[in-house]
Scaffold this motif. Sequence first.
Motif, PDB file in Angstrom:
ATOM      1  N   ASP A 125       0.830  -1.122  -0.012  1.00  0.00           N
ATOM      2  CA  ASP A 125      -0.148  -0.055  -0.009  1.00  0.00           C
ATOM      3  C   ASP A 125       0.980   1.195   0.022  1.00  0.00           C
ATOM      4  O   ASP A 125       0.599   2.123  -0.529  1.00  0.00           O
ATOM      5  CB  ASP A 125      -0.812  -0.028   1.306  1.00  0.00           C
ATOM      6  N   ALA A 126       2.074   1.196   0.793  1.00  0.00           N
ATOM      7  CA  ALA A 126       2.773   2.480   0.726  1.00  0.00           C
ATOM      8  C   ALA A 126       3.608   2.593  -0.567  1.00  0.00           C
ATOM      9  O   ALA A 126       3.588   3.660  -1.106  1.00  0.00           O
ATOM     10  CB  ALA A 126       3.871   2.151   1.788  1.00  0.00           C
ATOM     11  N   MET A 127       3.863   1.464  -1.426  1.00  0.00           N
ATOM     12  CA  MET A 127       4.471   1.581  -2.565  1.00  0.00           C
ATOM     13  C   MET A 127       3.455   2.221  -3.935  1.00  0.00           C
ATOM     14  O   MET A 127       3.670   3.032  -4.504  1.00  0.00           O
ATOM     15  CB  MET A 127       4.876   0.462  -3.184  1.00  0.00           C
ATOM     16  N   GLN A 128       2.129   1.856  -3.524  1.00  0.00           N
ATOM     17  CA  GLN A 128       1.210   2.343  -4.603  1.00  0.00           C
ATOM     18  C   GLN A 128       0.960   3.741  -4.185  1.00  0.00           C
ATOM     19  O   GLN A 128       0.559   4.496  -5.055  1.00  0.00           O
ATOM     20  CB  GLN A 128      -0.036   1.487  -4.366  1.00  0.00           C
ATOM     21  N   LYS A 129       1.105   4.337  -3.052  1.00  0.00           N
ATOM     22  CA  LYS A 129       0.928   5.569  -2.648  1.00  0.00           C
ATOM     23  C   LYS A 129       1.982   6.409  -3.616  1.00  0.00           C
ATOM     24  O   LYS A 129       1.583   7.725  -3.764  1.00  0.00           O
ATOM     25  CB  LYS A 129       0.622   5.601  -1.115  1.00  0.00           C
ATOM     26  N   LYS A 130       3.153   5.680  -3.379  1.00  0.00           N
ATOM     27  CA  LYS A 130       4.229   6.780  -3.962  1.00  0.00           C
ATOM     28  C   LYS A 130       4.133   6.699  -5.230  1.00  0.00           C
ATOM     29  O   LYS A 130       4.494   7.708  -5.911  1.00  0.00           O
ATOM     30  CB  LYS A 130       5.442   5.872  -3.616  1.00  0.00           C
TER      31      LYS A 130
END
Length: 114
Positions: free
Chosen positions: A108-113
């Motif tokens: 989820d953190a990588m997709q928000k980046k």
Amino acid sequence: MSRLMPSALRACSRPAFQPQRFARNFRTSPPSLETSSAAMPLRKPVGAFRGGLFGFLLGTTLAGAGTYYYILDEYRVSNELLTEDIYALQAAVHSVHKYVSSLEEKVDAMQKKK
């Protein structure tokens, strides 16, 4: 000499064992004839069938009780081992759940980046 010869022949012709011709008289002393009332009480004899049946039932009961307690002990030991395995499996599932949760957070953190 002629008189000695027939008696010698008679002695040789007799069998070696001759039963006694006189009956023996058994006598006991007066104290042994007295019967005491404090002697052994009369018991009813136990027959072979009843004694064998009692022994069989006693042996079967003892063997059954021994088997019951052996199986009960084996059940307790196996139940404890199963409980330990369940707790170990629960801990492994919990650690896998934490690992999957941390991976989902990273995804989820990588997709928000992006």
